[in-house]
Design a protein around this motif. Structure first.
Motif, PDB file in Angstrom:
ATOM      1  N   THR A 173      -0.087  29.317 -30.212  1.00  0.00           N
ATOM      2  CA  THR A 173      -0.334  29.069 -31.277  1.00  0.00           C
ATOM      3  C   THR A 173       0.273  27.744 -31.345  1.00  0.00           C
ATOM      4  OG1 THR A 173       0.467  31.209 -32.154  1.00  0.00           O
ATOM      5  CG2 THR A 173       0.704  30.108 -33.438  1.00  0.00           C
ATOM      6  N   PRO A 174      -0.904  27.400 -31.438  1.00  0.00           N
ATOM      7  CA  PRO A 174      -0.126  25.878 -32.190  1.00  0.00           C
ATOM      8  C   PRO A 174       0.709  25.310 -33.206  1.00  0.00           C
ATOM      9  CG  PRO A 174      -3.085  26.082 -32.559  1.00  0.00           C
ATOM     10  CD  PRO A 174      -1.730  27.459 -32.410  1.00  0.00           C
ATOM     11  N   GLY A 175       1.794  24.611 -32.552  1.00  0.00           N
ATOM     12  CA  GLY A 175       2.954  24.429 -33.297  1.00  0.00           C
ATOM     13  C   GLY A 175       3.773  25.331 -33.551  1.00  0.00           C
ATOM     14  N   LEU A 176       3.768  26.607 -33.248  1.00  0.00           N
ATOM     15  CA  LEU A 176       5.210  27.554 -32.963  1.00  0.00           C
ATOM     16  C   LEU A 176       6.024  27.243 -32.257  1.00  0.00           C
ATOM     17  CD1 LEU A 176       5.422  30.115 -34.021  1.00  0.00           C
ATOM     18  CD2 LEU A 176       4.700  30.939 -31.380  1.00  0.00           C
ATOM     19  N   ARG A 177       6.264  26.713 -30.840  1.00  0.00           N
ATOM     20  CA  ARG A 177       7.163  26.246 -30.428  1.00  0.00           C
ATOM     21  C   ARG A 177       8.621  24.521 -31.846  1.00  0.00           C
ATOM     22  NH1 ARG A 177       6.398  26.041 -23.749  1.00  0.00           N
ATOM     23  NH2 ARG A 177       6.758  28.395 -23.617  1.00  0.00           N
ATOM     24  N   ASP A 178       7.053  23.897 -32.410  1.00  0.00           N
ATOM     25  CA  ASP A 178       8.256  23.069 -32.936  1.00  0.00           C
ATOM     26  C   ASP A 178       9.296  23.560 -33.991  1.00  0.00           C
ATOM     27  OD1 ASP A 178       6.583  21.848 -32.363  1.00  0.00           O
ATOM     28  OD2 ASP A 178       5.290  22.113 -34.013  1.00  0.00           O
ATOM     29  N   LEU A 179       8.639  25.304 -33.722  1.00  0.00           N
ATOM     30  CA  LEU A 179      10.147  26.090 -34.600  1.00  0.00           C
ATOM     31  C   LEU A 179      11.400  26.632 -33.908  1.00  0.00           C
ATOM     32  CD1 LEU A 179       7.618  28.759 -36.278  1.00  0.00           C
ATOM     33  CD2 LEU A 179       9.161  26.973 -37.840  1.00  0.00           C
ATOM     34  N   GLN A 180      11.757  26.009 -32.559  1.00  0.00           N
ATOM     35  CA  GLN A 180      12.082  26.408 -31.609  1.00  0.00           C
ATOM     36  C   GLN A 180      14.026  25.734 -32.047  1.00  0.00           C
ATOM     37  OE1 GLN A 180      11.358  27.990 -27.433  1.00  0.00           O
ATOM     38  NE2 GLN A 180       9.906  26.602 -27.663  1.00  0.00           N
ATOM     39  N   ALA A 181      13.501  24.300 -33.300  1.00  0.00           N
ATOM     40  CA  ALA A 181      14.262  23.594 -33.138  1.00  0.00           C
ATOM     41  C   ALA A 181      15.537  24.055 -33.635  1.00  0.00           C
ATOM     42  CB  ALA A 181      13.694  22.343 -33.631  1.00  0.00           C
ATOM     43  N   ALA A 182      16.669  23.696 -33.394  1.00  0.00           N
ATOM     44  CA  ALA A 182      17.950  24.605 -33.585  1.00  0.00           C
ATOM     45  C   ALA A 182      18.395  24.557 -35.246  1.00  0.00           C
ATOM     46  CB  ALA A 182      18.801  23.696 -33.148  1.00  0.00           C
ATOM     47  N   ASP A 183      17.586  23.380 -35.922  1.00  0.00           N
ATOM     48  CA  ASP A 183      17.900  23.016 -37.153  1.00  0.00           C
ATOM     49  C   ASP A 183      16.416  24.012 -38.037  1.00  0.00           C
ATOM     50  OD1 ASP A 183      19.834  21.760 -37.119  1.00  0.00           O
ATOM     51  OD2 ASP A 183      18.490  19.721 -36.868  1.00  0.00           O
ATOM     52  N   THR A 184      15.378  23.605 -37.539  1.00  0.00           N
ATOM     53  CA  THR A 184      14.861  24.688 -38.095  1.00  0.00           C
ATOM     54  C   THR A 184      14.580  26.888 -38.533  1.00  0.00           C
ATOM     55  OG1 THR A 184      13.073  23.169 -37.633  1.00  0.00           O
ATOM     56  CG2 THR A 184      12.355  25.335 -38.239  1.00  0.00           C
ATOM     57  N   LEU A 185      15.225  26.610 -36.568  1.00  0.00           N
ATOM     58  CA  LEU A 185      15.712  28.100 -36.204  1.00  0.00           C
ATOM     59  C   LEU A 185      16.695  28.911 -36.251  1.00  0.00           C
ATOM     60  CD1 LEU A 185      14.411  30.483 -33.634  1.00  0.00           C
ATOM     61  CD2 LEU A 185      15.573  29.423 -32.292  1.00  0.00           C
ATOM     62  N   ILE A 186      17.793  28.143 -37.288  1.00  0.00           N
ATOM     63  CA  ILE A 186      18.869  28.941 -37.770  1.00  0.00           C
ATOM     64  C   ILE A 186      18.361  28.838 -38.682  1.00  0.00           C
ATOM     65  CG2 ILE A 186      21.202  28.073 -38.538  1.00  0.00           C
ATOM     66  CD1 ILE A 186      20.676  28.391 -34.782  1.00  0.00           C
ATOM     67  N   PRO A 187      17.638  28.317 -40.007  1.00  0.00           N
ATOM     68  CA  PRO A 187      17.490  28.932 -41.673  1.00  0.00           C
ATOM     69  C   PRO A 187      16.462  30.174 -40.789  1.00  0.00           C
ATOM     70  CG  PRO A 187      17.713  26.506 -41.149  1.00  0.00           C
ATOM     71  CD  PRO A 187      17.278  26.987 -39.550  1.00  0.00           C
ATOM     72  N   LEU A 188      15.553  30.578 -40.361  1.00  0.00           N
ATOM     73  CA  LEU A 188      14.831  31.129 -40.135  1.00  0.00           C
ATOM     74  C   LEU A 188      15.324  32.825 -40.100  1.00  0.00           C
ATOM     75  CD1 LEU A 188      11.059  30.949 -38.358  1.00  0.00           C
ATOM     76  CD2 LEU A 188      12.854  33.460 -37.888  1.00  0.00           C
ATOM     77  N   VAL A 194      12.391  41.681 -32.717  1.00  0.00           N
ATOM     78  CA  VAL A 194      12.575  39.988 -31.831  1.00  0.00           C
ATOM     79  C   VAL A 194      11.609  38.433 -32.419  1.00  0.00           C
ATOM     80  CG1 VAL A 194      11.826  39.406 -29.500  1.00  0.00           C
ATOM     81  CG2 VAL A 194      12.558  42.026 -29.836  1.00  0.00           C
ATOM     82  N   ILE A 195      12.288  37.934 -32.521  1.00  0.00           N
ATOM     83  CA  ILE A 195      11.372  36.355 -33.555  1.00  0.00           C
ATOM     84  C   ILE A 195      10.830  35.840 -31.947  1.00  0.00           C
ATOM     85  CG2 ILE A 195      12.266  34.525 -34.450  1.00  0.00           C
ATOM     86  CD1 ILE A 195      14.677  36.156 -36.804  1.00  0.00           C
ATOM     87  N   ASN A 196       9.618  35.728 -32.275  1.00  0.00           N
ATOM     88  CA  ASN A 196       8.699  34.743 -31.405  1.00  0.00           C
ATOM     89  C   ASN A 196       8.613  33.895 -32.014  1.00  0.00           C
ATOM     90  OD1 ASN A 196       7.122  33.850 -29.061  1.00  0.00           O
ATOM     91  ND2 ASN A 196       5.773  35.804 -29.348  1.00  0.00           N
ATOM     92  N   VAL A 197       9.508  32.231 -31.073  1.00  0.00           N
ATOM     93  CA  VAL A 197       9.031  31.289 -31.938  1.00  0.00           C
ATOM     94  C   VAL A 197       9.042  30.439 -30.340  1.00  0.00           C
ATOM     95  CG1 VAL A 197       9.702  30.905 -33.821  1.00  0.00           C
ATOM     96  CG2 VAL A 197      11.037  30.500 -32.247  1.00  0.00           C
ATOM     97  N   SER A 198       8.023  31.288 -29.429  1.00  0.00           N
ATOM     98  CA  SER A 198       7.935  30.689 -28.143  1.00  0.00           C
ATOM     99  C   SER A 198       7.324  30.647 -27.151  1.00  0.00           C
ATOM    100  CB  SER A 198       9.266  30.904 -27.192  1.00  0.00           C
ATOM    101  OG  SER A 198       9.384  32.258 -27.157  1.00  0.00           O
ATOM    102  N   SER A 199       6.075  31.359 -28.030  1.00  0.00           N
ATOM    103  CA  SER A 199       4.586  31.342 -26.804  1.00  0.00           C
ATOM    104  C   SER A 199       4.003  29.930 -27.396  1.00  0.00           C
ATOM    105  CB  SER A 199       3.884  32.422 -28.313  1.00  0.00           C
ATOM    106  OG  SER A 199       2.703  32.539 -26.878  1.00  0.00           O
ATOM    107  N   PRO A 200       3.192  29.768 -26.252  1.00  0.00           N
ATOM    108  CA  PRO A 200       2.515  29.110 -26.070  1.00  0.00           C
ATOM    109  C   PRO A 200       1.185  28.688 -26.664  1.00  0.00           C
ATOM    110  CG  PRO A 200       3.076  29.730 -24.089  1.00  0.00           C
ATOM    111  CD  PRO A 200       3.035  30.134 -24.985  1.00  0.00           C
ATOM    112  N   THR A 233       6.956  33.182 -21.871  1.00  0.00           N
ATOM    113  CA  THR A 233       6.210  32.712 -20.491  1.00  0.00           C
ATOM    114  C   THR A 233       6.315  30.888 -20.220  1.00  0.00           C
ATOM    115  OG1 THR A 233       3.894  32.704 -22.144  1.00  0.00           O
ATOM    116  CG2 THR A 233       3.843  34.454 -20.874  1.00  0.00           C
ATOM    117  N   THR A 234       5.443  30.849 -19.237  1.00  0.00           N
ATOM    118  CA  THR A 234       5.726  29.338 -19.390  1.00  0.00           C
ATOM    119  C   THR A 234       5.336  28.181 -19.317  1.00  0.00           C
ATOM    120  OG1 THR A 234       6.677  27.376 -17.790  1.00  0.00           O
ATOM    121  CG2 THR A 234       5.807  29.452 -16.504  1.00  0.00           C
ATOM    122  N   ILE A 235       4.397  27.033 -19.750  1.00  0.00           N
ATOM    123  CA  ILE A 235       3.856  26.503 -19.379  1.00  0.00           C
ATOM    124  C   ILE A 235       3.569  24.990 -18.581  1.00  0.00           C
ATOM    125  CG2 ILE A 235       2.477  26.115 -22.422  1.00  0.00           C
ATOM    126  CD1 ILE A 235       4.674  23.637 -22.227  1.00  0.00           C
TER     127      ILE A 235
END
Length: 385
Positions: free
Chosen positions: A178-193, A170-176, A275-277
């Motif tokens: 870790t500073p900056g982690l959720r920035d990786l959710q943007a499609a243009d960043t997440l797709i290459p990852l 499970v790729i976790n880029v959605s935890s609130p 989880t949600t913020i």
């Protein structure tokens, strides 16, 4: 039995109670037998997904056993599968304490743990030594010190180090937390990852001499052949599916867009949600604490995200629901919205291990009452009515 234990645990600091529970279960896995074990009618609740055979749809969500300390005990409790982690390549302490809070009046938790874990090498050692057979997935995250422009390296390293002991990733880029982690959710960043992770999975499969085999919808119903590796459900040579865990705080349009694009890249499924913020109307003392909120207040949004993903992908890949499931009716709601599997965490804290059997038995009754002959008939039924 849990009704006698819970008052003692709830008198402790939440993290102290958590550590005590894990230590007990890891050292004495047989203690789980005192809580019974979920028994499923395979004709109704069992299914094959990604070539893995799930006895029933109820599993343990990531976050409770970050380091794989009590895998044997949790499987003995009756979970059909468990998800360990979040694990990072290097050990890290996480955020300062206090970082875990009970919201008793709201049947919820707030955590800002920050991926505290002992690292990939330690997790590999533990999973390689487990004794109980069952399906174990691994939730992957990046180290806090890793910049986002190098985050892909952490995820690739984790696949490389844990490939032989994971039944799914499970790729976790959605935890609130870790500073900056959720920035990786943007499609243009997440797709290459995600694409890089899938390629690394293929490389590891080739190194072990396995055939490259997709898990997409036309192959979900049949179990793969071959000898199982270790005690997991994955057959030797089979690719471990790669899922992406979504944040409930993305807007609907973003969820639909990223789900469609990830399926096109080759992702094998989704977990909805993390989880949600956000802070819906809460009553408990710790309602203003920062961190990720889980439990009952997340139930409705989690179900909405399950529906969005199922519709966006036309049911081509499985969705695992996570968020606010306390009863069989809650689980049934997620399944008819489009979830193939359902994970618990907060309900286990408030209701104890007996909740597994309660939900499994209740699901069988609900399926029969609604005229379904199998769980697969019920998945996404809301969208066909």
């Amino acid at each position: 039995m849990y009704r006698w234990i819970r008052p003692l645990l709830f008198q402790m600091n939440p993290e102290t109670a958590h550590k005590l529970t894990l230590t007990t279960l890891s050292r004495i896995p047989s203690v789980s037998s005192f809580f019974g074990q979920a028994k499923a009618d395979s004709a109704l609740l069992s299914q094959s997904l990604w070539g893995l055979r799930f006895q029933h749809p109820i599993g343990l969500a990531a976050g409770l056993d970050k380091n794989g300390e009590a895998v044997d005990a949790f499987l003995k409790l009756g979970f059909a599968f468990i998800e360990v982690g979040t694990v990072t390549p290097l050990p890290q302490p996480g955020n300062p304490e206090p970082r875990l809070f009970r919201l008793v009046d709201d049947r919820a938790l707030i955590n800002r743990m920050g991926f505290n874990n002992e690292g990939a090498i330690k997790l590999h050692e533990r999973l390689a030594k487990r004794h109980i057979s069952g399906i174990v997935g691994v939730n992957l995250g990046k180290n806090k010190v890793t910049d986002n422009d190098r985050a892909v390296d952490d995820y690739i390293q984790l696949v490389r180090e844990l490939y032989s002991v994971a039944d799914f990733f499970v790729i976790n880029v959605s935890s609130p937390n870790t500073p900056g982690l959720r920035d990786l959710q943007a499609a243009d960043t997440l797709i290459p990852l995600v694409d890089a992770v899938l390629k690394e999975r293929g490389r590891q499969n080739a190194l072990q001499g396995g055939p490259l085999k997709s898990h997409h919808a036309n192959e979900q119903s049949g179990a793969l052949t071959g000898r199982q590796t270790n005690l997991g459900g994955r057959a030797r040579g089979a690719l471990p599916p790669v899922l992406v865990k979504l944040a409930p705080d993305l807007d609907d349009e973003a969820i639909v867009d990223v789900a469609k694009r990830l399926v096109d890249v080759g992702v094998d499924g989704f977990i909805a949600t993390n989880t949600t913020i956000t802070r819906p109307s809460l009553q408990s003392q710790h309602r203003a604490e920062t961190g990720g909120l889980s439990g009952k207040p997340l139930k409705e949004r989690s179900t909405d995200v399950v529906s969005l993903v199922y519709r966006a992908t036309e049911g081509r890949v499985p969705v695992i629901a996570s968020g606010g499931v306390f009863t069989a009716a809650d689980a049934f709601e997620k399944i008819t919205a489009g979830a193939s599997l359902v994970e618990l965490y907060t309900a286990l804290i408030y209701k104890g291990p007996e909740v597994i059997e309660e939900i499994v038995n209740g699901l069988q009754s609900l399926l029969q009452a609604e005229g379904f002959h199998s769980i697969k008939e019920a998945i996404g039924a809301l969208h066909r009515t």
